[in-house]
Every structure is written in structure tokens, then in C-alpha cells.
Scaffold this motif. Sequence first.
Motif, PDB file in Angstrom:
ATOM      1  N   VAL A  63       1.976   0.875   1.673  1.00 53.09           N
ATOM      2  CA  VAL A  63       1.356   2.118   2.137  1.00 53.09           C
ATOM      3  C   VAL A  63      -0.162   2.133   1.986  1.00 53.09           C
ATOM      4  O   VAL A  63      -0.817   3.096   2.396  1.00 53.09           O
ATOM      5  N   PHE A  67      -1.651   5.952   3.146  1.00 54.05           N
ATOM      6  CA  PHE A  67      -1.309   7.102   2.306  1.00 54.05           C
ATOM      7  C   PHE A  67      -2.428   7.359   1.310  1.00 54.05           C
ATOM      8  O   PHE A  67      -3.088   6.436   0.833  1.00 54.05           O
ATOM      9  N   MET A  82       0.137  11.360   4.247  1.00 49.88           N
ATOM     10  CA  MET A  82       0.722  10.166   4.853  1.00 49.88           C
ATOM     11  C   MET A  82       0.303  10.108   6.314  1.00 49.88           C
ATOM     12  O   MET A  82       0.631  11.008   7.106  1.00 49.88           O
ATOM     13  N   ASP A  89       8.992   4.155   6.714  1.00 54.36           N
ATOM     14  CA  ASP A  89       8.585   5.128   5.704  1.00 54.36           C
ATOM     15  C   ASP A  89       9.631   6.224   5.519  1.00 54.36           C
ATOM     16  O   ASP A  89       9.502   7.060   4.615  1.00 54.36           O
TER      17      ASP A  89
END
Length: 119
Positions: A63, A67, A82, A89
Motif C-alpha cells: 500500500v 495509503f 486510501m 485491497d
Amino acid sequence: VQLVESGGGLVQPGGSLRLSCAASGFSFSRYPMTWYRQAPGKGREPVATISNAGTRTDYADSVKGRFTISRDNTENMVYLQMNSLKPEDSAVYYCYVQDYIGATPRDYWGQGTQVTVSS
């Protein structure tokens, strides 16, 4: 201790969501906070951690760059922004904290919020 997540939902690939976690019942500003996620048939994995003062963050490789974890110690809130979401995800996202009574650690989890990334 209570952790209450919100903000999950259905989003198309490439979209964004912002998860929130409202914390209560402990000295929030003293402890790091972590977002975990668990996809169907998989184990629970850490996604992002933020230090107690919010000065340090760590992310899962999957991520990084997409994120962002943040916190507001005045409101006892932790967030997960996000972006550029991918189908992989999709998972239930949980807020987590470990505090201590003396030298004894205690783990606390929220109830989770579902994130589904699909077209």
C-alpha cells in the motif's frame, strides 16, 4: 476500550475511500495505532501504523504510496486515506491498539469495516 471504524463501502478500481476509527476508554495519545485488514480466506495483516505523536508512519509494501495513515489526538481519531484502490485491497479493515496495564499488554480491535473494490 472501544474502537469504532467507519467509512468502508464499495468503490471502483482507482477510486478512493477514507476510513475513520473513533477511539475511547484509554489514553489515546500515548499509544501507536494500526490499521489491519483481512480478506476472505486470508490471515489478518497490518496495513499501516502511526506513532503516538503521529510523527512516524509505517506501511505494508503493498500500500506504500497509495495509503496514508493519520491521527488527531485532540479528537481521539485515526484515519486511513486510501487512494488508487485495487481489487486486491478488498477486505475488512480493522483498527487496533495495544495498551498496557503495568507490564501486561492488552490487545483491542474494532468491529471492522468492509471495503470492496470492484467494477
